[in-house]
Design a protein around this motif. Structure first.
Motif, short mmCIF file in Angstrom:
data_model
loop_
_atom_site.label_atom_id
_atom_site.label_comp_id
_atom_site.label_asym_id
_atom_site.label_seq_id
_atom_site.Cartn_x
_atom_site.Cartn_y
_atom_site.Cartn_z
N GLY A 186 -5.55 1.06 10.86
CA GLY A 186 -6.15 -0.02 10.53
C GLY A 186 -5.28 -1.09 9.81
N MET A 187 -3.64 -0.78 10.23
CA MET A 187 -3.01 -1.72 9.56
C MET A 187 -2.81 -3.13 10.23
SD MET A 187 0.33 0.94 9.09
CE MET A 187 1.44 -0.38 8.80
N ARG A 188 -2.48 -4.14 9.52
CA ARG A 188 -2.32 -5.65 10.06
C ARG A 188 -1.36 -5.91 10.79
NH1 ARG A 188 -3.81 -5.99 4.44
NH2 ARG A 188 -5.68 -7.10 3.94
N GLN A 189 -1.30 -6.56 11.78
CA GLN A 189 -0.38 -6.73 12.80
C GLN A 189 1.08 -6.79 12.15
OE1 GLN A 189 -0.36 -9.57 16.37
NE2 GLN A 189 1.33 -10.72 15.05
N ALA A 190 1.12 -7.88 11.01
CA ALA A 190 2.59 -8.08 10.27
C ALA A 190 3.07 -6.88 9.50
CB ALA A 190 2.30 -9.25 9.20
N GLU A 191 1.88 -5.93 9.27
CA GLU A 191 2.35 -4.90 8.47
C GLU A 191 3.03 -3.81 9.37
OE1 GLU A 191 -1.22 -4.67 4.86
OE2 GLU A 191 -1.63 -3.69 6.69
N VAL A 192 2.61 -3.91 10.50
CA VAL A 192 3.12 -2.80 11.53
C VAL A 192 4.48 -3.37 11.88
CG1 VAL A 192 2.78 -1.64 13.57
CG2 VAL A 192 1.09 -2.08 12.25
N LEU A 193 4.63 -4.76 12.21
CA LEU A 193 5.79 -5.29 12.89
C LEU A 193 7.02 -5.19 11.85
CD1 LEU A 193 4.48 -8.29 14.60
CD2 LEU A 193 4.92 -6.18 15.66
N THR A 194 6.82 -5.38 10.58
CA THR A 194 7.99 -5.41 9.70
C THR A 194 8.44 -4.19 8.97
OG1 THR A 194 6.42 -6.20 7.98
CG2 THR A 194 7.49 -7.69 9.17
N LEU A 195 7.69 -3.05 9.17
CA LEU A 195 8.06 -1.65 8.80
C LEU A 195 9.57 -1.28 8.95
CD1 LEU A 195 5.47 0.64 9.81
CD2 LEU A 195 5.94 0.04 7.49
N TRP A 196 10.16 -1.01 7.72
CA TRP A 196 11.65 -0.41 7.81
C TRP A 196 11.41 1.27 8.03
CZ3 TRP A 196 13.76 -2.91 2.58
CH2 TRP A 196 13.95 -4.44 3.03
N VAL A 197 12.46 1.78 8.49
CA VAL A 197 12.49 3.04 8.85
C VAL A 197 12.27 3.82 7.45
CG1 VAL A 197 14.13 5.09 9.30
CG2 VAL A 197 13.93 3.01 10.69
N GLU A 198 12.72 3.37 6.24
CA GLU A 198 12.75 4.08 5.04
C GLU A 198 11.34 4.03 4.40
OE1 GLU A 198 14.20 0.75 1.81
OE2 GLU A 198 15.56 2.33 2.74
N GLU A 199 10.40 2.95 5.29
CA GLU A 199 9.05 3.00 4.66
C GLU A 199 8.25 3.90 5.28
OE1 GLU A 199 9.15 -1.71 3.30
OE2 GLU A 199 8.82 -1.31 5.33
N VAL A 200 8.65 4.76 6.11
CA VAL A 200 7.97 6.12 6.40
C VAL A 200 8.39 7.17 5.73
CG1 VAL A 200 7.24 7.31 8.68
CG2 VAL A 200 7.69 4.92 8.83
N ARG A 201 7.67 7.86 4.90
CA ARG A 201 8.08 8.72 3.97
C ARG A 201 6.92 9.64 3.70
NH1 ARG A 201 8.89 3.98 -0.28
NH2 ARG A 201 10.96 3.98 0.64
N GLU A 202 7.47 11.01 3.02
CA GLU A 202 6.39 11.66 2.40
C GLU A 202 5.45 11.09 1.23
OE1 GLU A 202 5.59 14.75 3.20
OE2 GLU A 202 6.74 14.42 5.26
N GLY A 203 4.38 11.33 1.54
CA GLY A 203 3.38 10.76 0.15
C GLY A 203 3.09 11.77 -0.90
N GLU A 204 2.21 11.46 -1.63
CA GLU A 204 1.77 12.44 -2.67
C GLU A 204 1.16 13.59 -2.07
OE1 GLU A 204 -2.47 11.18 -4.15
OE2 GLU A 204 -1.37 9.37 -4.35
N SER A 205 0.83 14.51 -2.86
CA SER A 205 0.41 15.82 -2.32
C SER A 205 -1.05 15.61 -1.76
CB SER A 205 0.00 16.78 -3.47
OG SER A 205 -0.83 17.99 -3.11
N GLY A 206 -0.92 15.88 -0.55
CA GLY A 206 -2.31 16.02 0.32
C GLY A 206 -2.30 14.85 1.32
N ALA A 207 -1.38 13.81 1.20
CA ALA A 207 -1.25 12.63 2.06
C ALA A 207 -0.29 12.69 3.19
CB ALA A 207 -0.90 11.57 1.30
N GLY A 208 0.66 13.82 2.95
CA GLY A 208 1.71 14.02 4.13
C GLY A 208 2.57 12.68 4.43
N LEU A 209 2.87 12.72 5.63
CA LEU A 209 3.87 11.47 5.84
C LEU A 209 3.04 10.20 5.86
CD1 LEU A 209 6.56 11.23 6.72
CD2 LEU A 209 5.76 11.11 9.14
#
Length: 347
Positions: A186-209
């Motif tokens: 459900g992410m917006r186009q701009a949100e997807v396109l401008t992702l940095w590698v380090e912005e894919v990370r482990e979340g809080e308990s239960g969220a996973g990556l």
């Protein structure tokens, strides 16, 4: 005093630089002469910077064609531009365009790059203030309901994902990867396109990556969206061998406006595979890239996910009328958001 200060500054310049200085001081420069300075100091998000560069640049080009310099832009020339260019636009686009021009003119006035009429304050955004005409709703007659943009249908999603890619083959991986992420997050186009590698990370308990979105068009846009299991291959492939500040979608990193580049290619792609919905009297197709985001929200709703959780996943502001939800109930947990994401399936 301002004139004396300008003369002193000009005296300190080399003769070859003085003409350019006096031209700028007198407004005998192009409208976008100070644009980079404005965008550098405005403190805007990257998406907004690119958007405003395009909108203000469009007016600057119009002025070049009309041979209007910055110092000659007045209420009449602004009104002419609004009538010729902005009035035919969708009301939301009108508002965005005029907002960009007002903000730029406030900056120009505050820096002394333009001269305002007597009695006009620096923060009015003259000559753009009050230019947009309010469009009141008309009586809706039987059979004349205004059509609105809509989610993709499942058949349209299948056409985009399964039909042979109709554009240059070198674009295929990028185009499909971006669309799949939006469909399953459900992410917006701009949100997807401008992702940095380090912005894919482990979340809080239960969220996973998660996709850790740190900025956007509203306060609610900053959020952590769980990575759908069906997106893991894309994410791992695109993170491999890259540094934290590199773009996940490196193919667009050198583009001056990544969203515009992707959006134009996406439009050609969907039209080529028959995904289009043009209606008489409606300027735009009722389906576009944002339809992927609408499709995700619709699928999550059909799967029984609560609306409040869907809003947290897609980054919508809670309804202000619902005081309990807006002010008292904490945001959805990582586990709730992951449940929402995994409830949506493609195919």
């Amino acid at each position: 005093m301002i004139a004396f200060a300008a003369e002193a500054e000009a005296d300190a310049l080399k003769p070859s630089q003085r003409k350019a200085f006096y031209d700028a001081y007198a407004g005998r420069v192009d409208v976008d002469h100070h644009l980079n300075e404005y965008l550098t100091k405005a403190g805007l998000a990257e998406k907004t910077v690119n958007e405003r560069r395009g909108l203000i640049g469009r007016f600057a080009q119009w002025c070049r064609e009309k041979r209007v310099k910055l110092g000659r832009v007045d209420r009449r020339s602004a009104g002419r531009y609004v009538s010729e260019v902005i009035d035919p636009m969708h009301p939301a686009t009108q508002t965005k365009h005029l907002s960009a021009l007002r903000s730029y003119w406030k900056f120009l006035a505050q820096r002394g790059h333009v001269t305002l009429p007597q009695g006009v304050s620096l923060d009015m955004g003259w000559p753009w203030n009050g230019q947009q005409i309010e469009k009141r709703g008309k009586r809706v007659e039987r059979g004349s309901r205004q059509e609105t943009e809509r989610p993709f249908t499942d058949d349209e999603v299948a056409a985009l994902l399964d039909k042979p890619f109709p554009l240059n083959a070198e674009f295929e991986e990028l185009m499909r990867d971006v669309l799949k992420i939006s469909l399953l997050s459900g992410m917006r186009q701009a949100e997807v396109l401008t992702l940095w590698v380090e912005e894919v990370r482990e979340g809080e308990s239960g969220a996973g990556l998660v996709f850790d979105i740190q900025q956007g068009k509203t306060d609610a846009a900053a959020r952590k969206v769980p990575v759908h299991p069906d997106l893991m291959e894309i994410v791992e492939r695109r993170r491999r061998g890259k540094g934290g500040k590199e773009w996940l979608f490196h193919e667009l990193a050198d583009q001056p406006n990544p969203g515009d580049t992707y959006g134009k290619r996406f439009k050609r792609w969907r039209e080529a595979v028959g995904v289009d919905d043009k209606r008489e009297g409606v300027r735009r197709s009722l389906v576009n890239f944002h339809s992927a985001r609408r499709w995700f929200a619709t699928k999550a709703d059909r799967a029984g996910i609560r609306e409040a959780v869907i809003k947290d996943v897609i980054g919508h502001v809670p309804d202000k009328k619902n005081v309990t939800r807006a002010s008292y109930i904490a945001a959805s947990s990582g586990a709730q958001m992951r449940e929402c994401v995994e409830a949506v399936k493609v195919g």
